[in-house]
Write an enzyme that holds these catalytic residues in place. Sequence first.
Site, PDB file in Angstrom:
ATOM      1  N   LYS A  63       2.095  -6.417  10.968  1.00 13.52           N
ATOM      2  CA  LYS A  63       2.937  -5.210  10.909  1.00 13.52           C
ATOM      3  C   LYS A  63       3.305  -4.801  12.314  1.00 13.52           C
ATOM      4  O   LYS A  63       2.524  -5.033  13.228  1.00 13.52           O
ATOM      5  CB  LYS A  63       2.181  -4.065  10.212  1.00 13.52           C
ATOM      6  CG  LYS A  63       1.787  -4.337   8.781  1.00 13.52           C
ATOM      7  CD  LYS A  63       2.941  -4.192   7.817  1.00 13.52           C
ATOM      8  CE  LYS A  63       2.544  -4.622   6.401  1.00 13.52           C
ATOM      9  NZ  LYS A  63       3.595  -4.451   5.407  1.00 13.52           N
ATOM     10  N   LYS A  83      -0.338 -13.503   7.592  1.00 14.93           N
ATOM     11  CA  LYS A  83       0.942 -13.955   7.052  1.00 14.93           C
ATOM     12  C   LYS A  83       2.101 -13.135   7.573  1.00 14.93           C
ATOM     13  O   LYS A  83       1.918 -11.987   8.003  1.00 14.93           O
ATOM     14  CB  LYS A  83       0.941 -13.936   5.514  1.00 14.93           C
ATOM     15  CG  LYS A  83       0.748 -12.571   4.902  1.00 14.93           C
ATOM     16  CD  LYS A  83       0.780 -12.647   3.389  1.00 14.93           C
ATOM     17  CE  LYS A  83       2.174 -12.580   2.810  1.00 14.93           C
ATOM     18  NZ  LYS A  83       2.870 -11.284   3.043  1.00 14.93           N
ATOM     19  N   ASP A 103       5.478 -10.993   6.843  1.00 12.64           N
ATOM     20  CA  ASP A 103       5.858 -10.132   5.729  1.00 12.64           C
ATOM     21  C   ASP A 103       7.028 -10.768   4.981  1.00 12.64           C
ATOM     22  O   ASP A 103       7.659 -11.698   5.479  1.00 12.64           O
ATOM     23  CB  ASP A 103       6.184  -8.722   6.231  1.00 12.64           C
ATOM     24  CG  ASP A 103       5.482  -7.665   5.383  1.00 12.64           C
ATOM     25  OD1 ASP A 103       5.441  -7.850   4.154  1.00 12.64           O
ATOM     26  OD2 ASP A 103       4.990  -6.686   5.934  1.00 12.64           O
ATOM     27  N   GLU A 104       7.301 -10.258   3.804  1.00 12.83           N
ATOM     28  CA  GLU A 104       8.277 -10.948   2.944  1.00 12.83           C
ATOM     29  C   GLU A 104       9.716 -10.859   3.455  1.00 12.83           C
ATOM     30  O   GLU A 104      10.566 -11.631   3.018  1.00 12.83           O
ATOM     31  CB  GLU A 104       8.171 -10.412   1.502  1.00 12.83           C
ATOM     32  CG  GLU A 104       8.775  -9.046   1.234  1.00 12.83           C
ATOM     33  CD  GLU A 104       7.888  -7.888   1.702  1.00 12.83           C
ATOM     34  OE1 GLU A 104       6.773  -8.143   2.173  1.00 12.83           O
ATOM     35  OE2 GLU A 104       8.342  -6.730   1.622  1.00 12.83           O
ATOM     36  N   HIS A 136       4.768 -15.179  -2.391  1.00 13.31           N
ATOM     37  CA  HIS A 136       4.979 -13.730  -2.488  1.00 13.31           C
ATOM     38  C   HIS A 136       5.887 -13.487  -3.690  1.00 13.31           C
ATOM     39  O   HIS A 136       6.656 -14.364  -4.080  1.00 13.31           O
ATOM     40  CB  HIS A 136       5.623 -13.227  -1.189  1.00 13.31           C
ATOM     41  CG  HIS A 136       5.524 -11.748  -1.001  1.00 13.31           C
ATOM     42  ND1 HIS A 136       6.306 -10.853  -1.686  1.00 13.31           N
ATOM     43  CD2 HIS A 136       4.722 -11.004  -0.203  1.00 13.31           C
ATOM     44  CE1 HIS A 136       5.986  -9.617  -1.313  1.00 13.31           C
ATOM     45  NE2 HIS A 136       5.021  -9.678  -0.410  1.00 13.31           N
ATOM     46  N   ARG A 137       5.789 -12.281  -4.265  1.00 10.62           N
ATOM     47  CA  ARG A 137       6.561 -12.034  -5.496  1.00 10.62           C
ATOM     48  C   ARG A 137       7.575 -10.904  -5.337  1.00 10.62           C
ATOM     49  O   ARG A 137       7.919 -10.223  -6.322  1.00 10.62           O
ATOM     50  CB  ARG A 137       5.606 -11.739  -6.643  1.00 10.62           C
ATOM     51  CG  ARG A 137       4.698 -10.546  -6.342  1.00 10.62           C
ATOM     52  CD  ARG A 137       3.796 -10.204  -7.501  1.00 10.62           C
ATOM     53  NE  ARG A 137       3.038  -9.002  -7.201  1.00 10.62           N
ATOM     54  CZ  ARG A 137       2.372  -8.287  -8.077  1.00 10.62           C
ATOM     55  NH1 ARG A 137       2.360  -8.644  -9.339  1.00 10.62           N
ATOM     56  NH2 ARG A 137       1.725  -7.207  -7.730  1.00 10.62           N
ATOM     57  N   HIS A 177       0.517 -13.569  -5.257  1.00  6.40           N
ATOM     58  CA  HIS A 177       0.230 -12.132  -5.366  1.00  6.40           C
ATOM     59  C   HIS A 177       0.156 -11.720  -6.840  1.00  6.40           C
ATOM     60  O   HIS A 177       1.059 -12.015  -7.613  1.00  6.40           O
ATOM     61  CB  HIS A 177       1.354 -11.325  -4.712  1.00  6.40           C
ATOM     62  CG  HIS A 177       1.377 -11.440  -3.224  1.00  6.40           C
ATOM     63  ND1 HIS A 177       1.362 -10.347  -2.396  1.00  6.40           N
ATOM     64  CD2 HIS A 177       1.394 -12.519  -2.406  1.00  6.40           C
ATOM     65  CE1 HIS A 177       1.367 -10.745  -1.138  1.00  6.40           C
ATOM     66  NE2 HIS A 177       1.407 -12.057  -1.114  1.00  6.40           N
ATOM     67  N   LYS A 204      -1.022   0.369  -3.158  1.00  9.76           N
ATOM     68  CA  LYS A 204       0.172   1.215  -3.136  1.00  9.76           C
ATOM     69  C   LYS A 204       1.228   0.803  -4.156  1.00  9.76           C
ATOM     70  O   LYS A 204       2.166   1.546  -4.400  1.00  9.76           O
ATOM     71  CB  LYS A 204       0.807   1.176  -1.738  1.00  9.76           C
ATOM     72  CG  LYS A 204       1.537  -0.120  -1.394  1.00  9.76           C
ATOM     73  CD  LYS A 204       2.210  -0.092  -0.016  1.00  9.76           C
ATOM     74  CE  LYS A 204       2.983  -1.389   0.222  1.00  9.76           C
ATOM     75  NZ  LYS A 204       3.467  -1.548   1.585  1.00  9.76           N
ATOM     76  N   GLY A 262      -1.101  -1.812   0.290  1.00  8.41           N
ATOM     77  CA  GLY A 262      -1.773  -0.513   0.432  1.00  8.41           C
ATOM     78  C   GLY A 262      -3.281  -0.602   0.483  1.00  8.41           C
ATOM     79  O   GLY A 262      -3.972   0.400   0.287  1.00  8.41           O
ATOM     80  N   GLY A 316      -2.195  -5.018   5.459  1.00  6.64           N
ATOM     81  CA  GLY A 316      -1.291  -4.901   6.614  1.00  6.64           C
ATOM     82  C   GLY A 316      -1.599  -3.604   7.337  1.00  6.64           C
ATOM     83  O   GLY A 316      -2.304  -3.569   8.353  1.00  6.64           O
ATOM     84  N   GLY A 317      -1.131  -2.499   6.754  1.00  7.90           N
ATOM     85  CA  GLY A 317      -1.418  -1.181   7.322  1.00  7.90           C
ATOM     86  C   GLY A 317      -2.917  -0.929   7.454  1.00  7.90           C
ATOM     87  O   GLY A 317      -3.364  -0.281   8.401  1.00  7.90           O
TER      88      GLY A 317
HETATM   89  C1  RUB Z   1       1.524  -5.353   2.316  1.00  6.21           C
HETATM   90  C2  RUB Z   1       2.816  -5.348   1.588  1.00  6.21           C
HETATM   91  C3  RUB Z   1       3.076  -6.528   0.695  1.00  6.21           C
HETATM   92  C4  RUB Z   1       2.757  -6.099  -0.689  1.00  6.21           C
HETATM   93  C5  RUB Z   1       3.567  -6.649  -1.809  1.00  6.21           C
HETATM   94  O1  RUB Z   1       1.463  -4.360   3.337  1.00  6.21           O
HETATM   95  O2  RUB Z   1       3.596  -4.430   1.626  1.00  6.21           O
HETATM   96  O3  RUB Z   1       4.321  -7.063   0.850  1.00  6.21           O
HETATM   97  O4  RUB Z   1       1.496  -6.631  -0.817  1.00  6.21           O
HETATM   98  O5  RUB Z   1       3.045  -6.210  -3.035  1.00  6.21           O
HETATM   99  P1  RUB Z   1       0.357  -3.199   3.364  1.00  6.21           P
HETATM  100  P2  RUB Z   1       2.399  -7.140  -4.129  1.00  6.21           P
HETATM  101  O6  RUB Z   1      -0.977  -3.851   3.334  1.00  6.21           O
HETATM  102  O7  RUB Z   1       0.626  -2.476   4.654  1.00  6.21           O
HETATM  103  O8  RUB Z   1       0.620  -2.326   2.179  1.00  6.21           O
HETATM  104  O9  RUB Z   1       1.263  -7.888  -3.499  1.00  6.21           O
HETATM  105  O10 RUB Z   1       1.939  -6.189  -5.190  1.00  6.21           O
HETATM  106  O11 RUB Z   1       3.449  -8.044  -4.596  1.00  6.21           O
END
Ligand code: RUB
Length: 407
Positions: A150, A176, A178-179, A266-267, A299, A307, A337, A359-360
Site C-alpha cells: 500500500k 502482492k 494490489d489488483e 484475485h476476484r 480470494h 472490510k 480490512g 494491506g492497511g
Molecule cells: C486488501 C484489499 C484487497 C481485498 C479484496 O487491502 O483491498 O484487494 O482483499 O477483497 P486491505 P476480497 O488489507 O488494506 O484491506 O479478498 O474480498 O476479494
Amino acid sequence: MTIDYLALGEVLDPDEYVICVYRVKSDLDIRTAGSRIAEEESTGTWTHPTTLSDDIFRRYGAKVVEADGDLVTIGYPLVDFSGDIGGIPQILSIVAGNLFGLSSLKGVRLEDISLPRDLVERYPGPRFGIQGLRDVLKRPEMPLVGTIVKPKIGLPPKEFAEYVYEAGSGGLTNSKDDETLVDQDFCPLEERVSRVSEVLDLLEEEEHLMIHAHNITTSAHEILEAADLALENGARQLMVDVLTVGFSGLQALAEDPSVDVPLHVHRAMHGALTRDPEHGISMPVIAVLSRMAGGDALHVGTYGAGKMHGENELLSRDKLVEDMHGLKPVMPVSSGGLHPGVVHQLMEKSGNDVQIQAGGGVAGHPDGIRAGARAMIQAVEAAYSGISAEEYAVDHLELRRALEMWM
Ligand code: RUB
C-alpha cells in the site's frame, strides 16, 4: 413425443451431466420457471422450433430434475459441452448465459455447479495448490501470512521493493501487488519485478523465504508476454484478476509450460455477480471455475472479519479443497480490512490452510512496515497456539501496539 423439460425426480448420472442449482425469483411457478431456463439454454426457445426433433431433444435437451421453493436443479447433458474448443467460456454461455436476461424471470442466481470427471479432466487445475505453495515457502502447517503493498497505486519501484523487504524482514511469507496495479508509468512491471526479485533474493540470503505475486492483469493477447516479462525478471509468483481477465486468461497461464510459478487469483469485480442474493453467480461457482482454470490461491473472503461484504466463504473454501476429480486443492486467501486484532476470529473459521493478508493492517501500523509485519505474524502465532491476542501481546510489543491502534 412431447417436448417437456421437466423430469422431476429423475436421478442424473453425475458423470453424464453438468448439474446446476439456480435460485429463481419469478411470478411463474417454479417448475415452469425452471423449464424456461432449461429450454433457453439447451434445445428450445420461446416457441416450438419446427426443426426440433424428438431425437435432438432427447439427446441434447436439459432436464429440470428438482423444483422446490425457489430452487431448481437442472442437468445439462455432457454432450452439450463436447468438442475440442469452447472451454470455460462455452460452459458459462450455457449454464450462465441468456437465462439471466429472461423477462419471465425477475431474478436468477447460479448457486452451485457440479461437473463430470470427463469435463474436469480437460482442465489443468492448479500446478502448485496448497501443498505446492507450502513446499515453496517451506511452511508445512501454519497459515501463510502476507501483505498487499500500500498505497494501492503510487509507489515507485524502489520504494515498492523497500516495502516488500521490510515486510519480509518482519517475517511475512507473502506479499502482492494490489489488483489495480499492473504496469503504470509510475511503477512499470519490469522494473518493479526486478527490484522485488532483488529484495526477495536478499531475504533468502538472510534465510527468510518469501514470494511476491506480480499482477499481470491485461488483455488476452498480451498476458503470456506479460508473464514472460515478469518471469525473465525473476518473478516467483504471478497474479491475475480472474473476472476482468476471464477464466481463459488464467488457464492460458496455467497451461503454458514456461509459467512455472504459482498463480495468485484475485476476484476484483466479483461483487457485481455475487452480492445480490436473488441474481447473479455465487462465489462457490467462481471458485470451482478458478480451480479448473489453474489458480493456485484464490480470494474467498474473511468470514466476517474484514472490510468486504462476505458471501458464502465456507462453501467457497470447500470448493477449493474438497475432492474434485483429482484436481489439487487451492489455497484459500483471506484479505480485505484485516489486522492483527481480527486474526483469531478469522482463524477460528478458516483453519490453518489459509493465506491471511493485510494491506492497511501492515502499512497502517504506527511503527512502520516491519513492525506491522511482525504484529501480523505474532497474531497468527498466538491464534495457532490457542493463545488470545491480548495475552500474547503482553510480551510482544508490535502486536500490543497494533491492538492499541485498532481494537
Ligand atoms: C486488501 C484489499 C484487497 C481485498 C479484496 O487491502 O483491498 O484487494 O482483499 O477483497 P486491505 P476480497 O488489507 O488494506 O484491506 O479478498 O474480498 O476479494
